[in-house]
Enzyme design. Sequence first.
Site, short mmCIF file in Angstrom:
data_model
loop_
_atom_site.label_atom_id
_atom_site.label_comp_id
_atom_site.label_asym_id
_atom_site.label_seq_id
_atom_site.Cartn_x
_atom_site.Cartn_y
_atom_site.Cartn_z
CG HIS A 420 -2.30 0.56 0.91
ND1 HIS A 420 -2.49 1.64 0.08
CD2 HIS A 420 -3.54 0.19 1.33
CE1 HIS A 420 -3.78 1.91 0.00
NE2 HIS A 420 -4.44 1.05 0.75
CG ASP A 424 -3.36 4.87 -3.12
OD1 ASP A 424 -2.84 4.51 -2.04
OD2 ASP A 424 -3.17 5.98 -3.64
#
Length: 449
Positions: A420, A424
């Site tokens: 992450h 995204d």
Amino acid sequence: MPTPVKMPRLGESVAEGTVGSWLKQEGDWVEKDESLAEIITDKINAELPSPVAGRLAKILVQPDQTVAVGVDIALIEENADVAASQSVEAAPGPDAAPVESPARANVAVMDKQSASDGNGSKAAVQPSRVGEEERQRISPLARRLAREHGIDLNDIAGTGTGGRVRKEDILAYIEQQQAAPAVPSYAAQAPATQPGYTPPAPAAPKAEPAPTVIGPDEELVTPGRMRLAIAEHMVRSKRTSPHATTVVEVDMTNIAKWLEKNKEDFKRREGYSISYVPFVMKAVCEGIRKVPTINSSWTEDNKIIIKKRINLGMAVATDAGLVVPTLYDADQYTIAGLAKQIAAIAQRARSNKLTVQDMQNSTFVVNNPGTFGTIISVPIINQPHAGILSMDAVVKRPVVIEDDAIAVRYMMYLCLSFDHRILDGAGAGGFLQAVRTKLQSYGREIDVY
């Protein structure tokens, strides 16, 4: 300046390696890609090829010493003066006498000294050069394998430089012997015909380390080196990357029906199998082109390195544990070409023939737990990658299709774990959408070439 030889990374999860032995000594000349040392890691054992041609100037790490990946373990001089002097020494003049090999010359000296001994006894000559030549002719890995399998090395024809017997030669000989039908000789049968003959008892199986009993219902097991390496890498990966996961469902009906119709003919024609895996790998390459950041790494100084080459790691379960060899430039292959590479790499992995290069430079991993019947699997990222994709079992399910009709379709879940810090949800979803679109774009007739 001498060229450093570094401890290689034999697998993305391997952080250190051990020098098992040096196949060359200081001062020896070595050709590029000639075996220089035996490297032992928790994943595989392999012979390290020399990165350049030159003279081994300095050994920095001694046998049985363990160092981190990337540490200099030796120095090789490859300047023009060294190369020129080596060529001059190797080229005899027109009037030069024939040059004998060290082993032959040493034997000749032994014979001469024996003949000149007036008492009729052989002179005491230490055949150190002969012994050294013999050790150089057989790699330590090959010698160890031969000893474990009771193989006479005189029966093996070496395929390495100068007839050197390598690990691959021993493994090929073992496979050949296992494939050949056992034909008992007359000598082996004769004792059984003698009165009072008692056949020998079968050899006891090799004992495994006994677990330690710590209670009436518990025992303590010490993990092997590979299991410890996997454990360390999995914990490090979860600590390093903030994992996020997303899943999509893919309609594999047309691919499944094509495989049912064509896979047997394909194997007879090509000599290797084809499965869902090359189709998924081809689609992954399409997804990486659409979302290049999935093919990247996060650096220690908080930068992102986007890899231009698509080198797919493929997780392979072996008897010793899980390994992730690399399929280089996967996007350059057709589906049939990918199937061929997958078969070759899996065979090398399961027969312990992976090379140093096989275990390096992957940029993204495709995992196939579906071969074990799993429905949804959430994989852990293989550091330092940005993501890993699991493809699960293709199963028939009732699905609502156009006009709200219900049909039986071949369905599969794809699960993406991603870092992450780099991606995204929108980027990860875009990648999976591109993979799914490619897989569902095939019609009933598929050109795999």
